[in-house]
Design an enzyme around this catalytic site. Structure first.
Site, PDB file in Angstrom:
ATOM      1  N   THR A 280     -35.572-121.053  21.287  1.00 32.83           N
ATOM      2  CA  THR A 280     -36.407-120.084  20.586  1.00 32.83           C
ATOM      3  C   THR A 280     -35.763-119.678  19.259  1.00 32.83           C
ATOM      4  OG1 THR A 280     -37.411-119.229  22.604  1.00 32.83           O
ATOM      5  CG2 THR A 280     -37.375-117.752  20.689  1.00 32.83           C
TER       6      THR A 280
ATOM      7  N   GLY B 116     -29.835-114.312  25.589  1.00 34.71           N
ATOM      8  CA  GLY B 116     -30.200-113.394  24.500  1.00 34.71           C
ATOM      9  C   GLY B 116     -30.648-114.093  23.234  1.00 34.71           C
TER      10      GLY B 116
ATOM     11  N   CYS C 157     -41.800-111.460  24.860  1.00 29.30           N
ATOM     12  CA  CYS C 157     -41.156-110.498  23.989  1.00 29.30           C
ATOM     13  C   CYS C 157     -41.796-109.146  24.251  1.00 29.30           C
ATOM     14  CB  CYS C 157     -41.373-110.889  22.531  1.00 29.30           C
ATOM     15  SG  CYS C 157     -43.017-111.546  22.226  1.00 29.30           S
TER      16      CYS C 157
ATOM     17  N   THR D  89     -38.487-117.886  32.807  1.00 29.76           N
ATOM     18  CA  THR D  89     -37.627-117.422  33.909  1.00 29.76           C
ATOM     19  C   THR D  89     -38.146-116.133  34.538  1.00 29.76           C
ATOM     20  OG1 THR D  89     -36.224-116.264  32.336  1.00 29.76           O
ATOM     21  CG2 THR D  89     -35.584-118.498  32.913  1.00 29.76           C
TER      22      THR D  89
ATOM     23  N   GLY E  95     -34.317-122.701  37.948  1.00 31.80           N
ATOM     24  CA  GLY E  95     -33.763-123.682  38.883  1.00 31.80           C
ATOM     25  C   GLY E  95     -34.584-123.767  40.161  1.00 31.80           C
TER      26      GLY E  95
ATOM     27  N   GLY F 141     -40.083-125.379  35.965  1.00 28.25           N
ATOM     28  CA  GLY F 141     -39.506-124.424  36.903  1.00 28.25           C
ATOM     29  C   GLY F 141     -38.906-125.180  38.068  1.00 28.25           C
TER      30      GLY F 141
ATOM     31  N   THR G  80     -33.053-126.287  33.799  1.00 24.37           N
ATOM     32  CA  THR G  80     -31.774-126.100  34.466  1.00 24.37           C
ATOM     33  C   THR G  80     -31.207-127.400  35.034  1.00 24.37           C
ATOM     34  OG1 THR G  80     -32.518-123.868  34.930  1.00 24.37           O
ATOM     35  CG2 THR G  80     -30.661-124.665  36.208  1.00 24.37           C
TER      36      THR G  80
HETATM   37  C1  LIG Z   1     -29.926-121.015  29.815  1.00 29.84           C
HETATM   38  C2  LIG Z   1     -31.395-120.958  29.569  1.00 29.84           C
HETATM   39  C3  LIG Z   1     -31.883-120.655  28.294  1.00 29.84           C
HETATM   40  C4  LIG Z   1     -33.237-120.575  28.049  1.00 29.84           C
HETATM   41  N1  LIG Z   1     -33.690-120.283  26.785  1.00 29.84           N
HETATM   42  C5  LIG Z   1     -35.026-120.246  26.541  1.00 29.84           C
HETATM   43  C6  LIG Z   1     -35.507-120.016  25.234  1.00 29.84           C
HETATM   44  O1  LIG Z   1     -34.740-119.874  24.291  1.00 29.84           O
HETATM   45  N2  LIG Z   1     -36.861-119.958  25.049  1.00 29.84           N
HETATM   46  C7  LIG Z   1     -37.751-120.156  26.073  1.00 29.84           C
HETATM   47  O2  LIG Z   1     -38.948-120.128  25.843  1.00 29.84           O
HETATM   48  N3  LIG Z   1     -37.312-120.403  27.331  1.00 29.84           N
HETATM   49  C8  LIG Z   1     -35.970-120.454  27.590  1.00 29.84           C
HETATM   50  N4  LIG Z   1     -35.524-120.736  28.864  1.00 29.84           N
HETATM   51  C9  LIG Z   1     -36.509-120.976  29.946  1.00 29.84           C
HETATM   52  C10 LIG Z   1     -36.713-122.469  30.210  1.00 29.84           C
HETATM   53  O3  LIG Z   1     -37.253-123.116  29.082  1.00 29.84           O
HETATM   54  C11 LIG Z   1     -37.623-122.691  31.420  1.00 29.84           C
HETATM   55  O4  LIG Z   1     -38.871-122.078  31.143  1.00 29.84           O
HETATM   56  C12 LIG Z   1     -37.072-122.096  32.702  1.00 29.84           C
HETATM   57  O5  LIG Z   1     -35.662-122.229  32.734  1.00 29.84           O
HETATM   58  C13 LIG Z   1     -37.662-122.722  33.970  1.00 29.84           C
HETATM   59  O6  LIG Z   1     -37.379-124.086  34.072  1.00 29.84           O
HETATM   60  P1  LIG Z   1     -36.119-124.687  34.889  1.00 29.84           P
HETATM   61  O7  LIG Z   1     -36.115-124.080  36.248  1.00 29.84           O
HETATM   62  O8  LIG Z   1     -36.326-126.171  34.884  1.00 29.84           O
HETATM   63  O9  LIG Z   1     -34.888-124.300  34.123  1.00 29.84           O
HETATM   64  C14 LIG Z   1     -34.159-120.805  29.104  1.00 29.84           C
HETATM   65  C15 LIG Z   1     -33.672-121.120  30.377  1.00 29.84           C
HETATM   66  C16 LIG Z   1     -32.319-121.209  30.621  1.00 29.84           C
HETATM   67  C17 LIG Z   1     -31.854-121.534  32.010  1.00 29.84           C
END
Ligand SMILES: Cc1cc2nc3c(=O)[nH]c(=O)nc-3n(C[C@H](O)[C@H](O)[C@H](O)COP(=O)(O)O)c2cc1C
Ligand SMILES: Cc1cc2nc3c(=O)[nH]c(=O)nc-3n(C[C@H](O)[C@H](O)[C@H](O)COP(=O)(O)OP(=O)(O)OC[C@H]3O[C@@H](n4cnc5c(N)ncnc54)[C@H](O)[C@@H]3O)c2cc1C
Ligand SMILES: Cc1cc2nc3c(=O)[nH]c(=O)nc-3n(C[C@H](O)[C@H](O)[C@H](O)COP(=O)(O)OP(=O)(O)OC[C@H]3O[C@@H](n4cnc5c(N)ncnc54)[C@H](O)[C@@H]3O)c2cc1C
Ligand SMILES: Cc1cc2nc3c(=O)[nH]c(=O)nc-3n(C[C@H](O)[C@H](O)[C@H](O)COP(=O)(O)O)c2cc1C
Ligand code: FES
Ligand code: FES
Lengths: 309, 266, 309, 266
Positions: free
Chosen positions: A47, A73, A153, A215, A243, A269, A292
């Protein structure tokens, strides 16, 4: 078996979740291997906000049962820094169309056609005006193929995420929509009573696609209580769970959203295997994003794409 | 600089030996990439990674490469939680995933300075491969909580030993030994890895003595290759560094202070 | 160290989550041992509805990473059946006050004082009228010490859970509140943008306590696709996720709710150890409920209570 | 009737032996409670229950008590997923949690009927302890997918064997053997455990022949003691039964049909 998504041609159906793969850092670590065989069919940036952000104080991670809470953050160089420093380093990636071993007619060459990896820039504003500025900038940079709006946001008036309220969400997207012809993907928040209504509002306001889930709001307390007082472990207080732990929640939301809207859905997800990805596609997703799981295995997405083929 | 293989490798455990309270995990790695001293790998057991306390571990864990032999890579493990516990129980023939070598390692001493290696606890691991790689004779100072952990020093040659409880070697902190060394001859460069409090002591001492220091930090890590931004430590002058790609070896002068989360298990 | 909760005296701070322990069945299986050392300091019945319900068609369970999705469908004998058949079998349980081994002054007898286990009856209506009828019946049965309102029931006009909308929730509780002096506990739904606002609405309408979290909406697809078509695994289509996977989500919601309301909070979701329970208490809960963990170990709650002491 | 101990017991594996494609898990259980034939236990490895495929298992798994010896309880396992896999890999000396014996077992034959035991696959397990407990000689008919599984029949005496692929014994379904037996002498009571399709075949056959049948069902279970209501099977005439407390042994006549989820691994 390349795939069309919002008019873009993708080598396969697996992309990354925003903020879970830093292609610039990975290029430094893994070198040219990364460019030649990029694991994702499209690359979603982390982002980007209008102004640079340092991110949250550490610790930023907590390992949960079958998952991870992060409180990163949104550190980023800000729009200007992203455009000048990162954007030039985000081209030249190619993704191999995964070979389909059981198709004897396809020549090896045809099966392994390398496709340019489209670039999706994920942006977040704290106001609709900020979103407009961010979208304008993305619109004017040819290298950016699509824009993902991170709407997790806080709404200044209610304190809730803009993305959790269909009305507020629709209004914001309606402001942004006329400013670009590029595909607009709305990254929905799962921290809502009704993701499908949010998706419907996004579609009505002109979104070309929706992606989910982001998340789940989560928290951990520090195991050793400093001065005996309980305190949050994460520097940011709360964080977001991702995760395998969230996979079944994600599948329910993806299914509900895909049933409600016509626009394509990017499902994510907890996807770790081709079978999880197939569940997302069967639930109505057009693309699957891996987040993840890439931390455990940077080739997870490539493996999934291969097994899906 | 050579790049990291862009895939986890499935390696076989050659041996897993007790070294006092630690384990020395020896992994078959013939033909594997050559690490720089100070680099690390993300390790996870191939089977049953998970199912420990609190249904963890889930993510791989970071470990300094302690030694590289022709056919093997060696890791020094301390059991501090579900991830290290699972790795500590692996036996010869079992498999683990390894991604690496990762991160920026140690640089040679500047301006003909002599090297002082300062290690604390399991933080001695990267100093072993560093000592192997240095062309000069180095002073080696290592501190442990107690005598049970002193056998870890077997990874190093000619190490002066301190223990917190006085059960072996000098009774006190290894930073006290460093302070003497620096007083004797400040034309030195300090290489340190250990608990956060030790690293912070070393950092402050280097700053006071105006001696360059290279600190190998630790931080909670999810990925090890710059993807998650989870391994942040505060940079002097503001902002954060990622330990996995900007470090783990960082110039003492780059850091504001060593955060409590950024060191090895004490 | 007995505990007061809504005026009731409890042997310790650990109770069961509604629907996760059937004391009548357990009495048949385990015999008198159950009566003499009931693992929970209060017993919460499963959800009782006005009319009997058979529950959902099987399969009703799906094992998720670190948890469980259930789609049980609230099988119960209906209010009349509950009152006539179950209620008479739900008395006579006593819970031992857990011994505090490090307190030399307390005599063994004092430390092991056995306390009667108060009975909380959990009810759900599909309309406010139904809730009123259910509460009236509980009010008139002396053996029932407190009433828990399960508000994870769909609002007929919006289709969303009543409990997900602070306004609808407040209105329903305001209808029910005047009809009983017994403690009213509102079991909040976690499938909402803002559990704290729902809790605040419940408090404002007169709730004596709130409990959370209920299960997270989740889904699984059948692993073997019958006739190649994807279909939900659970007979009920979707279900609710519980267990360790939801623990960090639960902790965040319990913390947010406890910061917002004055009434006591019953924290639950994935609690398996005393350390998890302590996290809930530190986050502001007065009691902790154990649900899924009892399936793995029917003594989980007793063990936690002992270790908390 | 005796009650189930109200606590999981931590038991030690005495041996874990292959029995063709199955494993026979022998658990030290001296002084443990005496099961009725047809009862089951909820088992979970004490260590590393979890961390398998899809980060499972999490819940304990139900297994029929196959044999009770003075010092041991025996279970017959078929590896069909992460839970059975973990139990299949336990070796002597490792520990597991056991809650049980649970459920309602088999009742003796009524009206001087002879017992016919019909087993399919791992569903033969409760028939072994049933055969041990019957005062009369029973006919035993068992069916397996293939010859690899036939060694499982070693748990039973004088068993007639059928295989789906004809690689051993009668080429066909075990229900065909049952049909012959019932034709020869219908004054019988049928005891059956096996895959859902087999149980449904047996149920329908008992109904047609007006022969009493006791079917040991299986169902996805979370708790095993009536707490979760997860193990529902449809009752004839409406509503559901809980396999764990109303069964696992149910009268054939109580069931509408045997649901596809309510049988043993084929
Ligand atoms: C460490 C980390 C950083 C993330 N940063 C962003 C972000 O900057 N912008 C965003 O839209 N989602 C962010 N996400 C969310 C992921 O893009 C994704 O929607 C979420 O982790 C679910 O997918 P997963 O279970 O495969 O990780 C972040 C997730 C993780 C774990
Ligand atoms: C670059 C680098 C090199 C390293 N080299 C070595 C080495 O050579 N040898 C060695 O023994 N170790 C080394 N470490 C440390 C090692 O990675 C950690 O000890 C390991 O990750 C701990 O995992 P665990 O599951 O055993 O313990 P954890 O349970 O993860 O506990 C470790 C610490 O994390 C915190 N914690 C507790 N629970 C959680 C949770 N749920 N989520 C997040 N944090 C939690 C606590 O502060 C706890 O003390 C290194 C680390 C880094 C970053
Ligand atoms: C009373 C009783 C007695 C039994 N006795 C025996 C016995 O003596 N010997 C024996 O070998 N077995 C026996 N079983 C069956 C045994 O309990 C199951 O085979 C076991 O629970 C499977 O667990 P698993 O993790 O190995 O496989 P799972 O992965 O749980 O797979 C088992 C089946 O469950 C479904 N499934 C797949 N994924 C999931 C999921 N995530 N959640 C829920 N369901 C899923 C699929 O249909 C799959 O085929 C008995 C069962 C009962 C109820
Ligand atoms: C099988 C099962 C049945 C449940 N039935 C009910 C119910 O009838 N009423 C209710 O309010 N909550 C019900 N719940 C929710 C639990 O009470 C609890 O809120 C939830 O499971 C989270 O706690 P846990 O993770 O400790 O299980 C049920 C949960 C499970 C797993
Ligand atoms: S560990 Fe993921 S960015 Fe450093
Ligand atoms: S398995 Fe839980 S009620 Fe039967």
């Amino acid at each position: 078996m390349s795939v069309t998504f919002c008019g873009l041609s993708l080598a396969h159906r697996v992309i990354n979740g925003s903020g879970t793969f830093d292609a610039v850092a990975a290029r430094t670590v893994f070198g040219e291997q990364l460019e030649r065989s990029f694991p994702f069919a499209a690359y979603v940036s982390k982002t980007i906000t209008l102004r640079a952000r340092p991110g949250n104080p550490p610790p930023r991670l907590w390992e949960a049962p079958g998952g991870l809470i992060n409180s990163i953050g949104l550190p980023n160089k800000g729009l200007a820094g992203y455009l000048s420093e990162d954007l030039p380093r985000l081209s030249g990636f190619v993704a191999a169309e995964p070979a389909r071993p059981d198709d004897p007619k396809a020549s090896a060459a045809a099966r392994e056609r390398a496709l340019r990896v489209p670039l999706v820039t994920n942006v977040m504003g704290s106001t609709a005006d900020e979103f407009c500025t961010l979208v304008d900038a993305c619109d004017s940079h040819e290298q950016i193929d699509a824009i993902e709006l991170n709407v997790s946001c806080p709404n200044v008036s209610t304190g809730l995420d803009i993305g959790a309220d269909p009305t507020a969400l629709g209004q914001m997207i309606a402001r942004v929509r006329p400013r670009t012809q590029k595909p607009l993907i709305v990254k929905l928040t799962p921290n809502t009573a009704d993701a499908a209504s949010c998706a419907a509002a996004a579609q009505a306001a002109g979104a070309d696609a929706v992606s989910l889930i982001n998340t789940l709001r989560a928290m951990a307390l520090a195991p050793a209580r400093a001065n005996g007082r309980p305190s949050p472990w994460l520097g940011g207080g709360t964080g977001g769970l991702s995760g395998p732990a969230v996979r079944t929640v994600a599948l329910a939301q993806v299914c509900a959203v895909a049933e409600r809207v016509e626009v394509p859905v990017v499902g994510m997800g907890g996807v770790e295997t081709a079978s999880h990805a197939r569940d997302m596609l069967d639930a109505g997703a057009t693309l699957v994003a891996v987040g993840t799981a890439s931390f455990r295995d940077p080739q997870a997405a490539a493996r999934i794409a291969r097994e899906l083929a | 600089m050579s790049f990291t293989p862009f895939a986890r490798r499935l390696l076989t455990v050659a041996a897993n030996e007790p070294l006092g309270a630690y384990r020395l995990l020896r992994v078959n790695d013939a033909g594997g990439p050559e690490p720089q001293a100070g680099q690390f790998a993300m390790l996870a057991a191939a089977q049953r990674w998970g199912g420990g306390d609190d249904e963890r571990p889930y993510l791989p864990r970071a470990f300094s490469i302690a030694r590289r032999r022709e056919d093997e890579s060696h890791f020094l493990l301390e059991d501090v939680g579900p991830g290290t516990r699972r790795l500590c129980e692996l036996s010869a023939g079992e498999e683990l995933w390894s991604l690496g070598p990762l991160g920026r390692g140690f640089a040679p001493p500047r301006d003909g300075r002599r090297a002082i290696l300062v290690g604390g606890g399991a933080g001695i691991a990267p100093l072993a491969i560093l000592q192997d790689s240095l062309s000069q004779q180095a002073s080696v100072l290592v501190g442990f909580r107690d005598a049970d952990r002193v056998p870890g020093a077997g990874l190093l040659r000619d190490a002066a030993i301190a223990t917190d409880d006085g059960s072996a070697g000098y009774h006190g902190r290894v930073t006290e030994l460093l302070s003497e060394e620096l007083a004797n001859d400040p034309h030195a460069e300090v290489y340190a890895c250990g608990p956060a409090a030790m690293l912070e002591g070393v950092r402050a001492m280097c700053a006071r003595a105006d001696v360059p220091g290279q600190l190998a930090l630790e931080a909670p890590m999810a990925c090890g290759f710059g993807a998650c931004y989870g391994c942040a430590v505060e940079r002097r002058g503001g902002g954060y560094l990622r330990v996995c790609v900007d470090g783990p070896v960082l110039e003492a002068g780059e850091l504001a202070a060593v955060d409590a989360y950024a060191g090895a298990p004490a």
